[in-house]
Design an enzyme around this catalytic site. Sequence first.
Site, PDB file in Angstrom:
ATOM      1  CG  ASP A  31      -1.944   1.055   1.207  1.00 49.19           C
ATOM      2  OD1 ASP A  31      -1.837   1.967   0.362  1.00 49.19           O
ATOM      3  OD2 ASP A  31      -2.875   0.986   2.010  1.00 49.19           O
ATOM      4  CE  LYS A  91       5.064  10.324   3.859  1.00 44.69           C
ATOM      5  NZ  LYS A  91       5.891  11.354   3.246  1.00 44.69           N
ATOM      6  CG  ASP A 100       4.292  -2.901   4.715  1.00 46.73           C
ATOM      7  OD1 ASP A 100       3.248  -2.252   4.506  1.00 46.73           O
ATOM      8  OD2 ASP A 100       5.308  -2.788   4.012  1.00 46.73           O
TER       9      ASP A 100
END
Length: 67
Positions: A5, A9, A41
């Site tokens: 992904d 942020k 992750d």
Amino acid sequence: MHFPDPWWKKRHEKRLAMGPALLDSLARLLVDGGEVFVRTDVEERAAPYAEQLGAHPAREPAGDARG
């Protein structure tokens, strides 16, 4: 489902792959009893992903107690 992904942020949340459109497509395409395995992750994404998956009306959560 296993892919990185790149939008980890906060300002990029609108670009996340996991969301209503993907979940609707998975629900439509999976055979009865089909399973979706999701990995991330980015620890901050794990709980929201599990919540979205568990809240979708066409799916039932399964798996182990680790969430």
